[in-house]
Design a protein around this motif. Structure first.
Motif, short mmCIF file in Angstrom:
data_model
loop_
_atom_site.label_atom_id
_atom_site.label_comp_id
_atom_site.label_asym_id
_atom_site.label_seq_id
_atom_site.Cartn_x
_atom_site.Cartn_y
_atom_site.Cartn_z
N GLN A 154 0.85 -1.19 0.01
CA GLN A 154 0.07 -0.10 0.05
C GLN A 154 0.88 1.16 -0.02
O GLN A 154 2.11 1.23 0.13
CB GLN A 154 -1.14 -0.09 1.28
CG GLN A 154 -1.98 -1.15 1.13
CD GLN A 154 -2.93 -1.05 2.40
OE1 GLN A 154 -3.18 0.09 2.92
NE2 GLN A 154 -3.34 -2.42 2.75
N CYS A 158 -3.73 3.23 0.65
CA CYS A 158 -4.32 3.03 -1.01
C CYS A 158 -3.42 2.02 -1.48
O CYS A 158 -2.44 1.55 -0.98
CB CYS A 158 -4.08 4.34 -1.77
SG CYS A 158 -4.73 5.97 -1.30
N ARG A 159 -4.26 1.29 -2.54
CA ARG A 159 -3.56 0.30 -3.37
C ARG A 159 -3.93 0.72 -4.57
O ARG A 159 -5.37 0.74 -5.24
CB ARG A 159 -3.91 -1.20 -2.90
CG ARG A 159 -3.29 -2.13 -3.90
CD ARG A 159 -3.58 -3.36 -3.60
NE ARG A 159 -2.82 -3.93 -2.20
CZ ARG A 159 -3.23 -4.32 -1.06
NH1 ARG A 159 -4.73 -4.70 -1.43
NH2 ARG A 159 -2.77 -4.55 -0.37
N VAL A 182 -7.22 2.97 -5.35
CA VAL A 182 -8.38 2.55 -4.59
C VAL A 182 -7.90 2.66 -3.05
O VAL A 182 -7.02 2.36 -2.40
CB VAL A 182 -8.70 1.13 -4.95
CG1 VAL A 182 -9.98 0.78 -3.83
CG2 VAL A 182 -9.14 0.89 -6.21
N MET A 236 -8.15 2.01 0.87
CA MET A 236 -8.29 0.78 1.66
C MET A 236 -8.44 0.93 2.84
O MET A 236 -9.50 0.40 3.56
CB MET A 236 -6.81 0.06 1.36
CG MET A 236 -6.12 -0.40 0.03
SD MET A 236 -7.17 -1.41 -0.95
CE MET A 236 -6.56 -2.80 0.04
N ARG A 242 -14.33 0.31 -3.37
CA ARG A 242 -13.93 -0.96 -3.01
C ARG A 242 -15.02 -1.40 -2.12
O ARG A 242 -15.94 -0.81 -1.76
CB ARG A 242 -12.74 -0.88 -1.84
CG ARG A 242 -12.17 -2.06 -1.56
CD ARG A 242 -10.77 -1.99 -0.93
NE ARG A 242 -10.20 -3.02 -0.46
CZ ARG A 242 -10.18 -3.50 0.85
NH1 ARG A 242 -10.50 -2.82 1.77
NH2 ARG A 242 -9.29 -4.53 1.07
N SER A 243 -15.07 -2.71 -1.74
CA SER A 243 -16.28 -3.34 -0.86
C SER A 243 -16.17 -2.92 0.55
O SER A 243 -17.14 -2.85 0.85
CB SER A 243 -16.07 -5.00 -1.10
OG SER A 243 -15.03 -5.39 -0.54
N ARG A 244 -14.98 -2.83 1.09
CA ARG A 244 -14.94 -2.19 2.27
C ARG A 244 -13.78 -1.39 2.76
O ARG A 244 -12.85 -1.40 1.95
CB ARG A 244 -14.73 -3.66 3.29
CG ARG A 244 -14.74 -2.93 4.91
CD ARG A 244 -14.22 -4.32 5.54
NE ARG A 244 -12.70 -4.43 5.58
CZ ARG A 244 -11.97 -5.22 6.39
NH1 ARG A 244 -12.59 -6.06 7.30
NH2 ARG A 244 -10.65 -5.44 6.30
N VAL A 245 -14.16 -0.36 3.20
CA VAL A 245 -12.79 0.86 3.95
C VAL A 245 -13.06 0.82 5.12
O VAL A 245 -14.10 1.00 5.90
CB VAL A 245 -13.23 2.06 3.16
CG1 VAL A 245 -12.13 2.96 3.75
CG2 VAL A 245 -12.88 2.07 1.72
N ASN A 266 -19.72 -1.51 0.93
CA ASN A 266 -20.46 -1.30 -0.42
C ASN A 266 -21.23 -2.74 -0.71
O ASN A 266 -20.73 -3.25 -1.18
CB ASN A 266 -19.43 -0.83 -1.56
CG ASN A 266 -20.19 -0.39 -2.75
OD1 ASN A 266 -21.51 -0.67 -2.87
ND2 ASN A 266 -19.54 0.19 -3.56
N TYR A 279 -21.01 -4.80 -3.91
CA TYR A 279 -19.95 -5.92 -4.01
C TYR A 279 -20.34 -6.80 -3.36
O TYR A 279 -20.88 -7.16 -2.33
CB TYR A 279 -18.56 -5.43 -3.70
CG TYR A 279 -17.83 -4.47 -4.48
CD1 TYR A 279 -17.08 -4.75 -5.43
CD2 TYR A 279 -18.29 -3.02 -4.41
CE1 TYR A 279 -16.49 -3.83 -6.02
CE2 TYR A 279 -17.52 -2.01 -4.99
CZ TYR A 279 -16.55 -2.36 -6.16
OH TYR A 279 -16.16 -1.51 -6.78
#
Length: 345
Positions: free
Chosen positions: A50, A66-67, A70, A72, A108-111, A318, A321
């Motif tokens: 990251q 981030c990656r 996106v 994280m 992303r599905s989760r932060v 989210n 996803y």
């Protein structure tokens, strides 16, 4: 570089301009809300794969890991006493900034946002804005932080307010230790390199587990010293250092960040003695309004300080996803199981 009204952009940390950097707190006022603190993490506490960035809105700045492009997680770490994004205090503005952050976070599905102060102005409205962007925000208890207000610069008066067991132990141990040990208080300058070396030497022979980021403590001490906020204490005998700890003094708050002692010197109670000597010096020289023993519910802390506050986290999920839906389903199942267990008692 600030985003337009209702918009936000993910900006690489090194690309932040002076306007955004200027939004962060002065280190002397709030170390954990300063650009210097987040910059330290961005250099020496980076999760594998990251890098640091910042979601910049019209009036907000949320440092993140981030990656690629996106988000994280919030730019925090196990070293942080709190994660303090730059937010407007007014609810309407904070809610708009939350919506803008949510639209960036939807990639992303989760932060995960850790170590939040639930009383930070604007935070509740910001998270409401995130949810309004079509995401699910699940708050959770993260850790306790032990602290106590201070109304004196005299160590004897402060100690008189503490539990009898601590008063008795400190009185006995200090008397013996003053004859057998040497205490050094370091804030920077020529003594800093030697103080850091002593800290590392003590840490290496202590009970502490190896740090996840080996260079963090030395770099943190250097950054604090550069800002005039470091209080590094070393307790030594003729054979060398036996205890070391460092504090940050910022915004009237004296915060114990790391401590260690050599178990081979346990007869001298080096950890207790050094903590007492540090508090004595900090009360006298800095006159803080709060002593803060940091994150975690270690039993020894409540002898020195007697109040606890909660730091919370927020999972930004989210549901569009599959992974986000699965996470929500697991959370719902866990909540149902806890309700059923409570009902069975």
């Amino acid at each position: 570089m600030g985003g337009h009204e209702g918009e936000a952009a993910l900006v690489p940390w090194r690309a932040l301009d002076a306007d955004v950097i200027g939004r962060f707190a002065d280190p002397a006022a709030d170390w954990f809300a300063s650009h210097a603190w987040f910059d330290l993490l961005s250099r020496v506490a980076v999760p594998p794969g990251q890098h640091a960035g910042c979601v910049v809105g019209a009036a907000a700045a949320v440092p993140v890991w981030c990656r690629g492009g996106v988000v994280m997680a919030g730019l925090s770490s196990p070293y942080a006493l709190e994660f303090t994004p730059v937010l407007p205090a007014a609810d309407a503005a904070a809610r708009r900034e939350g919506g803008a952050f949510g639209r960036v976070a939807r990639a992303r599905s989760r932060v995960r946002l850790d170590a939040l102060d639930p009383d930070q102005p604007g935070l509740a409205a910001f998270l409401a804005g995130v949810a309004a962007a079509g995401l699910v925000v699940q708050r959770f208890s993260h850790f306790g932080e032990w602290f106590a207000p201070v109304a004196t610069d005299r160590f004897d008066l402060w100690l008189a307010s503490r539990p009898g067991a601590l008063r008795s132990t400190v009185g006995r141990k200090l008397k013996r230790a003053r004859e057998a040990t040497r205490f050094a208080l370091i804030g920077g300058g020529d003594a800093l390199a030697g103080g850091i070396a002593d800290f590392e030497r003590v840490y290496a022979v202590s009970w502490k587990q190896p740090e996840p980021f080996a260079g963090f403590n030395p770099e943190c001490m250097r950054a604090l010293a550069a800002a005039g906020l470091l209080r590094l204490g070393v307790l030594s005998t003729a054979e060398g250092p036996i205890a070391a700890q460092y504090w940050a003094v910022s915004g009237g708050r004296a915060m114990l960040l790391k401590l260690a002692h050599d178990e081979a010197a346990a007869a001298l109670s080096p950890g207790t003695v050094l903590t007492a000597r540090m508090i004595e010096a900090i009360l006298r020289d800095d006159r803080p309004s709060v002593l803060d023993f940091g994150r975690g519910d270690d039993p020894y802390k409540r002898l020195w300080v007697d109040r606890r506050r909660e730091r919370v986290g927020a999972l930004v999920i989210n549901p569009r996803y599959p992974a986000g839906m699965a996470l929500l389903a697991r959370g719902a199942a866990g909540a149902l199981r806890r309700r059923l267990l409570r009902g069975a008692v």
